[in-house]
Design an enzyme around this catalytic site. Structure first.
Site, PDB file in Angstrom:
ATOM      1  N   LYS A  78     -24.837  75.010  -6.705  1.00 48.44           N
ATOM      2  CA  LYS A  78     -25.704  75.765  -7.637  1.00 48.44           C
ATOM      3  C   LYS A  78     -25.842  77.458  -7.261  1.00 48.44           C
ATOM      4  O   LYS A  78     -25.407  77.862  -6.046  1.00 48.44           O
ATOM      5  CB  LYS A  78     -26.946  75.386  -7.353  1.00 48.44           C
ATOM      6  N   THR A  95     -29.735  78.351 -16.766  1.00 50.41           N
ATOM      7  CA  THR A  95     -30.570  79.791 -16.275  1.00 50.41           C
ATOM      8  C   THR A  95     -29.753  80.908 -15.713  1.00 50.41           C
ATOM      9  O   THR A  95     -28.116  80.194 -14.753  1.00 50.41           O
ATOM     10  CB  THR A  95     -31.066  79.076 -14.910  1.00 50.41           C
ATOM     11  N   GLY A 139     -33.634  78.855 -11.505  1.00 54.69           N
ATOM     12  CA  GLY A 139     -34.722  79.159 -12.631  1.00 54.69           C
ATOM     13  C   GLY A 139     -36.020  78.921 -12.606  1.00 54.69           C
ATOM     14  O   GLY A 139     -37.021  79.522 -13.263  1.00 54.69           O
ATOM     15  N   GLY A 147     -30.683  74.124 -21.366  1.00 52.62           N
ATOM     16  CA  GLY A 147     -30.779  74.701 -20.056  1.00 52.62           C
ATOM     17  C   GLY A 147     -30.499  75.556 -18.701  1.00 52.62           C
ATOM     18  O   GLY A 147     -30.311  75.288 -17.674  1.00 52.62           O
ATOM     19  N   ALA A 175     -19.065  69.096 -21.560  1.00 58.28           N
ATOM     20  CA  ALA A 175     -19.729  67.992 -21.733  1.00 58.28           C
ATOM     21  C   ALA A 175     -18.558  67.538 -20.405  1.00 58.28           C
ATOM     22  O   ALA A 175     -19.193  65.808 -19.962  1.00 58.28           O
ATOM     23  CB  ALA A 175     -18.397  67.545 -22.200  1.00 58.28           C
ATOM     24  N   HIS A 227     -31.305  73.523  -3.412  1.00 59.27           N
ATOM     25  CA  HIS A 227     -30.479  72.893  -4.653  1.00 59.27           C
ATOM     26  C   HIS A 227     -29.223  72.317  -3.688  1.00 59.27           C
ATOM     27  O   HIS A 227     -28.832  72.884  -2.622  1.00 59.27           O
ATOM     28  CB  HIS A 227     -30.503  73.755  -5.924  1.00 59.27           C
ATOM     29  N   HIS A 228     -28.584  71.418  -4.783  1.00 64.81           N
ATOM     30  CA  HIS A 228     -26.883  71.880  -3.399  1.00 64.81           C
ATOM     31  C   HIS A 228     -26.116  72.441  -3.438  1.00 64.81           C
ATOM     32  O   HIS A 228     -26.366  73.810  -3.916  1.00 64.81           O
ATOM     33  CB  HIS A 228     -26.070  70.011  -4.616  1.00 64.81           C
TER      34      HIS A 228
END
Length: 267
Positions: A158, A99, A164, A97, A8, A154-155
């Site tokens: 990652k 990967t 993924g 979600g 979270a 990606h940033h």
């Protein structure tokens, strides 16, 4: 719909908390963080930049999952597998979600899905899932002399590569050609690699800055090149897709589903 968010305090976790807070019919039932996390015992709303929601972030994962109708998980493979097994034991639906899962971890997700409905997708975006359908169809239309490459960026934070989503796009292209991706992929090129074999599906990975997500599938023929591209500008698209998947999955029978099923793109 009561939803528990794992991870979270992470980027996606915070986005999901914000989306739930403004979504009619959705309620944050619990928020989970790994033991030792800095956000433990803090209000999940405040951590996400909102007013207090009255939900403290906890590391009591089993109780948090049991409090929900569906758990949404964007964490890391080891945690995701553990959460799926808890969800299966508690009879709670799940949206995944995460990967980068290894084959043995993926198998454990499949086993959990025998007990509860699970939506597992490399990418929750509507646009990306439409792109996957187009990639498969295009690969079927073009002959194998067209070289296929998947480029992604990606940033810098990652942790898995190729992404993924890139691998899912590769699988879509392979499905269009009716081959197994693992039999034809080239994940990296370095040094004297020799001429490219016909039918190979290649990958190129870039990491840097704060890029949310960029994917291009290239079909390079003699004299022409076709490119299909998707670029994400906000993680909100993933959170919206995950909430759509959560609403869909709670009414399903046990089984392993994808965003194709959620969006009616299957078949």
């Amino acid at each position: 719909m009561d939803i528990t968010i794992t991870g979270a305090s992470g980027r996606m976790g915070q986005m999901l908390v914000r989306q739930i807070a403004k979504s009619p019919g959705a309620k944050l039932a619990a928020a989970v963080e790994a033991p030792g996390g800095k956000a433990l015992s803090r209000d999940a709303g405040e951590v996400a930049g909102l007013e207090a929601l009255g939900v403290k972030i906890t590391d009591d994962t089993a109780s948090a999952i049991a409090a929900a109708q569906v758990v949404i998980d964007f964490t890391v493979p080891e945690a995701t597998v553990a959460h799926a097994e808890i969800a299966a034991a508690k009879g709670v639906a799940m949206v995944i979600g995460t990967t980068g899962l290894a084959p043995d971890q993926a198998k454990r997700i499949e086993v959990a899905a025998q007990s509860v409905p699970i939506v597992w997708a490399a990418n929750m975006s509507l646009g990306v899932n439409v792109l996957m359908a187009l990639v498969e169809r295009t690969a079927a239309l073009l002959d194998p002399d067209y070289d296929i490459d998947v480029l992604e960026m990606h940033h810098r934070h990652k942790i898995d590569a190729p992404s993924g989503t890139a691998l899912a796009l590769g699988h879509a292209a392979a499905a269009g050609r009716q081959v197994q991706l693992e039999a034809v992929w080239r994940k990296t090129r370095d040094g004297h690699t020799g001429a490219r074999p016909v039918g190979e599906i290649g990958f190129a990975t870039l990491r840097g800055g704060d890029e949310v997500g960029f994917h291009t599938v290239m079909y390079a023929g003699i004299g022409e090149r076709l490119e299909l591209t998707h670029r994400a500008f906000s993680r909100e698209i993933y959170a919206n897709g995950a909430l759509k998947a959560a609403q869909w999955v709670v009414t399903r029978k046990p089984g392993l589903y994808t965003m194709k099923d959620v969006l009616g793109l299957a078949g």
